[in-house]
Design a protein around this motif. Structure first.
Motif, PDB file in Angstrom:
ATOM      1  N   ALA A  51      18.240  77.850  49.477  1.00 17.28           N
ATOM      2  CA  ALA A  51      18.520  79.385  49.529  1.00 17.28           C
ATOM      3  C   ALA A  51      19.260  79.881  48.386  1.00 17.28           C
ATOM      4  N   GLY A  52      18.741  81.167  47.902  1.00 17.64           N
ATOM      5  CA  GLY A  52      19.638  81.623  47.238  1.00 17.64           C
ATOM      6  C   GLY A  52      20.388  83.129  47.794  1.00 17.64           C
ATOM      7  N   VAL A  53      21.027  83.787  46.955  1.00 21.16           N
ATOM      8  CA  VAL A  53      21.741  85.059  47.428  1.00 21.16           C
ATOM      9  C   VAL A  53      21.059  85.778  48.463  1.00 21.16           C
ATOM     10  N   ASP A  54      19.954  86.196  47.605  1.00 20.49           N
ATOM     11  CA  ASP A  54      19.024  87.145  48.264  1.00 20.49           C
ATOM     12  C   ASP A  54      18.543  86.674  49.576  1.00 20.49           C
ATOM     13  N   ALA A  55      18.165  85.479  49.700  1.00 16.55           N
ATOM     14  CA  ALA A  55      17.601  84.732  50.993  1.00 16.55           C
ATOM     15  C   ALA A  55      18.845  84.810  51.940  1.00 16.55           C
ATOM     16  N   LEU A  56      19.802  84.693  51.574  1.00 17.82           N
ATOM     17  CA  LEU A  56      20.890  84.830  52.780  1.00 17.82           C
ATOM     18  C   LEU A  56      21.526  86.072  53.055  1.00 17.82           C
ATOM     19  N   SER A  57      21.132  87.199  52.170  1.00 19.71           N
ATOM     20  CA  SER A  57      21.448  88.660  52.408  1.00 19.71           C
ATOM     21  C   SER A  57      20.529  88.987  53.523  1.00 19.71           C
ATOM     22  N   GLY A  58      19.152  88.400  53.461  1.00 21.14           N
ATOM     23  CA  GLY A  58      18.179  88.561  54.248  1.00 21.14           C
ATOM     24  C   GLY A  58      18.384  87.932  55.691  1.00 21.14           C
ATOM     25  N   LEU A  59      19.192  86.667  55.689  1.00 16.13           N
ATOM     26  CA  LEU A  59      19.300  86.179  56.847  1.00 16.13           C
ATOM     27  C   LEU A  59      20.382  86.985  57.681  1.00 16.13           C
ATOM     28  N   GLY A  60      21.408  87.308  56.904  1.00 21.38           N
ATOM     29  CA  GLY A  60      22.535  88.192  57.539  1.00 21.38           C
ATOM     30  C   GLY A  60      21.760  89.408  57.903  1.00 21.38           C
ATOM     31  N   ALA A  61      20.930  90.061  57.400  1.00 23.77           N
ATOM     32  CA  ALA A  61      20.243  91.115  58.347  1.00 23.77           C
ATOM     33  C   ALA A  61      19.270  90.765  59.389  1.00 23.77           C
ATOM     34  N   GLU A  62      18.901  89.537  59.563  1.00 27.71           N
ATOM     35  CA  GLU A  62      18.301  89.073  60.758  1.00 27.71           C
ATOM     36  C   GLU A  62      19.182  89.067  61.954  1.00 27.71           C
ATOM     37  N   TRP A  63      20.626  88.792  61.560  1.00 24.87           N
ATOM     38  CA  TRP A  63      21.658  88.818  62.542  1.00 24.87           C
ATOM     39  C   TRP A  63      22.231  89.982  62.945  1.00 24.87           C
ATOM     40  N   MET A  64      21.543  91.032  62.442  1.00 24.88           N
ATOM     41  CA  MET A  64      22.415  92.454  62.766  1.00 24.88           C
ATOM     42  C   MET A  64      22.635  92.664  64.289  1.00 24.88           C
ATOM     43  N   ASP A  65      21.694  92.264  65.081  1.00 23.50           N
ATOM     44  CA  ASP A  65      21.453  92.663  66.503  1.00 23.50           C
ATOM     45  C   ASP A  65      22.635  91.592  67.454  1.00 23.50           C
ATOM     46  N   LEU A  66      23.002  90.647  66.708  1.00 22.90           N
ATOM     47  CA  LEU A  66      23.703  89.632  67.302  1.00 22.90           C
ATOM     48  C   LEU A  66      25.156  90.082  67.510  1.00 22.90           C
ATOM     49  N   LYS A  67      25.874  89.700  68.458  1.00 27.33           N
ATOM     50  CA  LYS A  67      27.465  89.792  68.743  1.00 27.33           C
ATOM     51  C   LYS A  67      28.233  89.483  67.169  1.00 27.33           C
ATOM     52  N   ARG A  68      29.324  90.160  67.067  1.00 31.88           N
ATOM     53  CA  ARG A  68      30.164  89.774  65.917  1.00 31.88           C
ATOM     54  C   ARG A  68      30.441  88.380  65.857  1.00 31.88           C
ATOM     55  N   ALA A  69      31.091  87.891  67.217  1.00 33.96           N
ATOM     56  CA  ALA A  69      31.308  86.806  67.225  1.00 33.96           C
ATOM     57  C   ALA A  69      30.375  85.586  66.864  1.00 33.96           C
TER      58      ALA A  69
END
Length: 298
Positions: free
Chosen positions: A47-65
């Motif tokens: 995975a590259g930077v773009d893919a991991l940025s998208g992964l972070g977007a998938e986690w937006m609704d999760l708790k910060r912890a």
């Protein structure tokens, strides 16, 4: 997907062999890494930077912890991939770094602790039977040695000896630590031990096993209520926090406290540094090396 599975397996093997990670830690890493691999269509390793940025977007609704935990797992994974030559770059800089708000532990002040032990003394004087004797031993070990609830209720019968001011305890992750036992605690345990059957496997037996954590919680909360303290303020873990905080207020070294509590990371122990700010000011004013210099000049 097969490449991801192989890399994850190798990473977990490294954690177990070199870092001595506990089973639960390994399972958590495996769960987070496999979940990320699925979201990326089996291309976690490459995975590259773009893919991991998208992964972070998938986690937006999760708790910060939760996001912080997942990001930490992937950062460590990509560092491993670099070290092992799977890839030459590290794309984990694209992962989110949420600032986790770690709540300060609930603590009891000295007045509340004194009230609990005063209530224990009253019960021992006024109530017949072994209940108060057992509860005193439990409380002395919780507040006097900072034991975790599970560690306390599962102590072997002969774990604490009257002539040894410490015991070797195996805590979280199977790691051993030295736990000092105060004179008061040893005396309380010795008194309670007289009522424990000699063939018992446990210091605090109950039925075919030992005292349960749930029952321990019930006993502590009932004690708090009888002492005039709101039960929700008191638990075995709160007493462990009080042990740590009061030691630190008394001048205990943070590293020593880390060993006493069995914390793998000093950062976990640092949460207890929320001592009275006035005391910190007084400490600086009385102990700073420039204090002597100023005194000599005046």
């Amino acid at each position: 997907m097969n490449e991801d599975r192989q890399a994850i397996a190798a990473f977990l093997e490294m954690l177990a062999a070199e870092a001595g990670a506990a089973r639960n830690t390994l399972l958590a890493y495996e769960r987070d890494l496999r979940g990320a691999s699925e979201l990326l269509g089996g291309r976690l390793v490459m995975a590259g930077v773009d893919a991991l940025s998208g992964l972070g977007a998938e986690w937006m609704d999760l708790k910060r912890a939760t996001v912080a935990r997942k990001s930490a797992a992937l950062r460590r994974f990509y560092a491993f991939l670099q070290d092992e030559g799977y890839r030459t770059d590290d794309p984990s800089t694209a992962l989110p770094r949420p600032v986790s708000e770690r709540a300060l532990p609930k603590i009891l002040d000295h007045q509340a602790v004194d009230a609990l032990f005063a209530e224990l003394a009253r019960q021992k004087a006024e109530i017949s039977g072994t209940g108060p004797v057992r509860l005193i031993a439990l409380m002395e070990l919780l507040y006097g040695s900072g034991l975790r609830a599970t560690e306390l209720v599962s102590l072997p019968r002969a774990a604490i000896s009257p002539d040894k001011p410490f015991l070797i305890l195996k805590g979280k992750g199977g790691k051993e630590r030295l736990v000092p036992i105060s004179d008061r605690a040893r005396a309380a345990v010795a008194e309670w031990s007289a009522f424990v059957p000699r063939d018992s496997l446990w210091l605090f037996p109950s039925g075919k096993s030992h005292l349960s954590r749930v029952r321990l919680y019930q006993l502590i909360k009932a004690l708090a209520a009888n002492a005039g303290i709101p039960p929700e303020r008191v638990s075995p873990h709160v007493l462990r926090h009080a042990f740590a905080t009061h030691l630190l207020e008394g001048g205990a070294d943070l590293r020593a406290l880390q060993m006493l509590l069995g914390h793998a990371d000093i950062a976990t122990t640092q949460i207890y540094t929320h001592v009275d700010s006035r005391r910190l000011v007084e400490l600086v004013n009385s102990r700073h090396p420039l204090v002597d210099v100023r005194a000599k000049r005046t």
